[in-house]
Design an enzyme around this catalytic site. Structure first.
Site, PDB file in Angstrom:
ATOM      1  N   GLU A 320       0.853  -1.193   0.000  1.00 25.33           N
ATOM      2  CA  GLU A 320       0.000   0.000   0.000  1.00 25.33           C
ATOM      3  C   GLU A 320       0.894   1.251   0.000  1.00 25.33           C
ATOM      4  OE1 GLU A 320      -1.990   0.625   3.668  1.00 25.33           O
ATOM      5  OE2 GLU A 320      -3.458   2.048   2.858  1.00 25.33           O
ATOM      6  N   HIS A 321       1.755   1.372   1.027  1.00 25.62           N
ATOM      7  CA  HIS A 321       2.712   2.486   1.097  1.00 25.62           C
ATOM      8  C   HIS A 321       4.107   1.952   0.816  1.00 25.62           C
ATOM      9  CE1 HIS A 321      -0.525   3.568   4.035  1.00 25.62           C
ATOM     10  NE2 HIS A 321      -0.438   4.741   3.432  1.00 25.62           N
ATOM     11  N   ASP A 354      -0.195  10.711   4.651  1.00 17.44           N
ATOM     12  CA  ASP A 354      -1.363  10.409   5.475  1.00 17.44           C
ATOM     13  C   ASP A 354      -2.092  11.678   5.880  1.00 17.44           C
ATOM     14  OD1 ASP A 354      -1.114   7.720   5.403  1.00 17.44           O
ATOM     15  OD2 ASP A 354      -0.023   7.548   7.290  1.00 17.44           O
TER      16      ASP A 354
END
Lengths: 434, 434
Positions: A320-321, A354
C-alpha cells in the site's frame, strides 16, 4: 522483526517471506452483518436505535447532529489544530483540483460525433471510523474530492464517540464544514452502512459509500455493493501496510521510525543491523509501546543481493505504502509497478501523505494495488458516452454496421440501420436532413 | 407491449412501471460456479479438459489456438466483413485514443511535490462470449483500449464454437490480431474465468478480467473478484437494456426498429399508437421473430404528461442505452443524469454505438449506470501517487503533520516527523540537505 536472506530462499520460502497475514475466517462475520443489514432494511430507524443501544450504550441517539451542536463543538477546537487542518485541506485540494476531468469530443468519421462526459455522482456517503481516536484526516481525504466534484449531496456518518454519550471531536466537524458537509449522523458500524445503502426515515439513501472501517464496516460495504439496490463502494479495504526499501546510505533512525509497521527490504545487512538498534530505542519511547511492539513482531526484514532484486521483491509484494530511502530514490521510482503510494527520499515519511502532502490516503491494500487505483477525484464521478450521427454520418458508417450486425446474427440491430439507410435513399442524396 | 399512463399511476404503480425483471434466484448458480472454480484451482488443465468434455463435447481441447490455425481461419474471412471490422477498429481507436491519461504533478506547498501517475495493468484477460454467434465487436471494444493502454499481456478466451469441434469465427481472430492479441484460448464459461483468475499450466493468471457473458460467467467474475488472490473485473453485468425517449415528431418506424428491446417513454399517445403499428409490421419481417416477440412482450410504453416528466422518468430508470428522438434532442442531452450511453437524434440507432461509432459498448446495466462508468480507457490503467518532500518541504508542513497525528493519537506517525524535524534543526537552517 523476522529476517530473511532472499538469495538463500527457494521459491516457497520467498512466497512465505512475502505472505500477508491470512484474513480471519469470516463466515460468522458475514452472517452477523447480513442480519444487521436485513434488520435495518426492515425496521429502519428503529433498528438503528436498537443497535445504538446495543453497541454504543445510547438509549436515544438523535442520529442527526444538529447545527447548534456542531457550532458548540467548533468552539472547543484548538487554534493550532484548526491551522493544521487548514494546511492539510489546502494541499489536498490543490492536488485533487489538478485531477478535474475534461469532457472529450471526437468526430470519429465524418458526421459521427462521440463524447465522453464526466458528471458528479448524485449522493455520496462518507464513513469516518471512530474507535480509539477521531480521524479528521480521513474527513478531508473523502470530503475534498466530493466537494471538488460537486456531488449534489455529501453525508458523513461516524460512531457517537464515547460510550453512552454523543461526543464527536471538533476536528471532525471543522474538517467536514471546510468540505461543505453539514449533514452528519452519529451512527457507526454495519448498521450505518446499511442505512446509507438503503435509507431510513432519518437518513436518505446514497449512491456510493466511501471510507475505511473495521471488519464489520468492510464486510457491510462488500455486501451492499453486491446488491443492485444497495450502493457502490470505493474499494476493497484491508489493514494498512508499509514497505521500506533502503540501501546502505539510508538513515537508520528515519527507517526505524517509518518502519513501526511492517516490512523492510534492503541490499545492506549493516543497514538492517542499525535499524534494529534504532527500533529498540524508539520503541521504548512510544506511549503505546505494547501495540507497536506487537506490530513489530509481525514485521520482517528482507536482505537482497542487490538493489535490483530489492526492487523486484518490492514489486512482488505490491505494498500500500512504499517508502524509498536510497541514493537515487527519485530515479528508482519509475521501476515500481505495483505500490499504491510511493514516498521518495529521506524527508518523505508515510505520515506526509497520510496527512498533509496533498495525496489521498485512501489506498488499496493487501496486494490490490496491482489493479485497484488509489482514491482520486475520478472516483466521485460517473463517466458516460453520448453519440450523434448526422444523415451523412449514417451514410458513412451505416453499411459497416449492417455487415457487422449480420456477422453477429443480430438482425434487429441490422434492421434499425437498414431502415434509416432506406429512408435516406428515398429522400435522395441531396436531402435537407443533414 | 405494456402501456402505462404515468400521471395516473400512484408511486407504487410508478415503481412497478420502472421495475426491472427480477434476477433469477442464484443460490444454486453460486454453488455450481463455486464448485467449478474450486476444481480448476485444484486440478488446473485437467479440470479444464473435463469441463470442455462435459459442456463442449470436446474429448481433447488444445486450449491454445495455434498460430497456424489462426492463419488458416483468417483465410476464410470475407473481404466485406474485413473492411467493416477495420472501419469499426479505426473509430473505436480514435475515440479511445482521446482518453489517454496525463500524469499530474503539483507542488502543493514549497518543497512538497505530489504526482498522480497512470500505468497500464500488467495482464488483462478478455472474455468473448460464444453462444449463438461470434462477437467480433466485443473483441474490438475490449482489445482496442488494452492495446492503447499498452497492457504488457492481453489474453482472449472464447468458447470453442461448435458442439464437439473447435470452430472460432475468422472475424474474432481478425479483430484480435488488429488489437495485437495472439494469445487465444478456446475455453468458455465459469471454468475460463477461473483459469484466467488463478492460472493453470496452460493459461497464466491475469490481473483483471473484462467482458460480458452468460449467468455462469457473470457469477464467476463476481466470485473471483471477491478474492484477493483472484482477479479484478470490469463491472457488474446484466442483460442489455434500452430506453427510447420520443416525442410526437419522432419517426415511428425508427422508434419501432430501435425498440425491439425494452422501453419507450413519450409525451405523445399518437406516437405510441403509431409505434405499435410499426412494431407489428417490422416484427413479422424478422428472421428470429419468436425471440423478438418474446422480448417485446416484456417491453413497456410509458405515456407522460409532458417532455420534462419523460426526462424525469428516464432518469429514474437509469437505462444502459438511451435513444433520444425528439425535436431538440441535442439540447435535451444535458438533462440526463443516469444513462450509460446516449444516442441522440433520428440517425443514431443503438447499433451505431454497438459497432462502429467509436464509443464502447461495454456498459453498466440494471440501474448501475447511476454510479458505475461506461468502460473507458482508464479501466485498463492503475493510478498511483508519488510524493517527495525536500528538507524545506518537511520544515513547511512537518509541524502540521505532527499536530494532526497527535490529534489522532497516532504517535508513531508523529514521531517519524519529529525525528526528521530534530535532524534538520541540528543540521542548522542553512543545511545543504535541501
Amino acid at each position: 522483526m523476522q529476517r530473511f536472506n532472499w538469495s538463500q530462499l527457494d521459491s516457497a520460502g520467498q512466497l512465505t517471506a512475502l505472505a500477508r497475514p491470512a484474513l480471519a475466517d469470516s463466515a460468522d462475520l458475514a452472517a452477523n452483518v447480513k442480519a444487521i443489514i436485513a434488520k435495518v432494511r426492515a425496521e429502519g430507524d428503529a433498528a438503528l436505535q436498537q443497535f445504538s443501544q446495543q453497541f454504543d450504550g445510547l438509549s436515544d441517539n438523535p442520529l442527526r447532529l444538529s447545527e447548534a451542536e456542531q457550532q458548540r463543538l467548533l468552539g472547543l477546537l484548538q487554534p493550532e489544530r484548526k491551522a493544521a487542518i487548514e494546511l492539510a485541506y489546502d494541499n489536498i485540494r490543490k492536488f485533487h483540483a489538478a485531477q478535474l476531468p475534461r469532457d472529450i469530443e471526437v468526430e470519429t468519421s465524418a458526421g459521427v460525433i462521440c463524447q465522453l462526459k464526466s458528471r458528479p455522482i448524485g449522493s455520496v456517503g462518507l464513513y469516518i471510523p471512530g474507535g480509539s481516536a477521531p480521524l479528521p484526516s480521513t474527513v478531508l481525504m473523502l470530503g475534498v474530492p466530493a466537494q471538488l466534484a460537486g456531488c449534489p449531496r455529501t453525508v458523513l456518518v461516524t460512531p457517537p464517540g464515547k460510550p453512552a454519550a454523543i461526543d464527536i471531536a471538533p476536528e471532525i466537524i471543522y474538517a467536514a464544514n471546510l468540505c461543505g458537509i453539514s449533514e452528519i449522523y452519529t451512527i457507526g458500524g454495519a448498521q450505518a452502512i446499511a442505512a446509507l445503502a438503503y435509507g431510513t426515515a432519518s437518513i436518505a439513501k446514497v449512491d456510493k459509500i466511501f471510507g475505511p472501517g473495521n471488519r464489520y464496516v468492510t464486510e457491510a460495504k462488500q455486501q451492499v455493493s453486491q446488491d443492485a439496490k444497495g450502493a457502490q463502494i470505493d474499494m476493497p479495504a484491508g489493514p494498512s501496510e508499509v514497505l521500506v526499501l533502503a540501501d546502505a546510505e539510508a538513515n537508520p533512525a528515519f527507517v526505524a521510525a517509518d518502519l513501526l509497521s511492517q516490512a523492510l527490504v534492503s541490499d545492506s545487512s549493516t543497514l538492517l543491523d542499525n535499524v534494529e538498534i534504532q527500533l529498540a530505542a524508539q520503541l521504548a519511547a512510544l506511549p503505546r509501546k505494547e501495540i507497536a511492539a506487537q506490530a513489530l513482531a509481525h514485521s520482517r526484514a528482507i536482505l537482497t543481493a542487490d538493489l535490483a532484486t530489492a526492487v523486484a521483491v518490492t514489486n512482488a509484494y505490491a505494498p500500500e505504502h512504499l517508502i524509498v530511502q536510497t541514493r537515487d530514490a527519485s530515479a528508482l521510482t519509475e521501476q515500481f509497478d505495483s505500490a499504491a503510494s510511493i514516498f521518495v527520499g529521506a524527508w518523505t515519511p508515510e505520515s506526509a501523505g497520510d496527512y498533509a502532502s496533498g495525496t489521498n490516503h485512501v489506498l488499496p491494500t493487501y496486494g490490490y494495488s496491482r489493479t485497484v487505483s488509489s482514491l482520486s477525484l475520478t472516483d466521485f464521478y460517473r463517466r458516460f458516452t453520448v453519440q450523434q450521427l448526422s444523415a451523412q454520418g449514417m451514410r458513412n458508417i451505416g453499411p459497416a454496421i449492417v455487415t457487422l450486425a449480420e456477422a453477429e446474427s443480430l438482425e434487429a440491430h441490422a434492421n434499425a440501420v437498414r431502415l434509416r439507410l432506406a429512408a435516406l435513399e428515398k429522400a435522395g442524396q441531396n436531402t435537407a436532413n443533414d
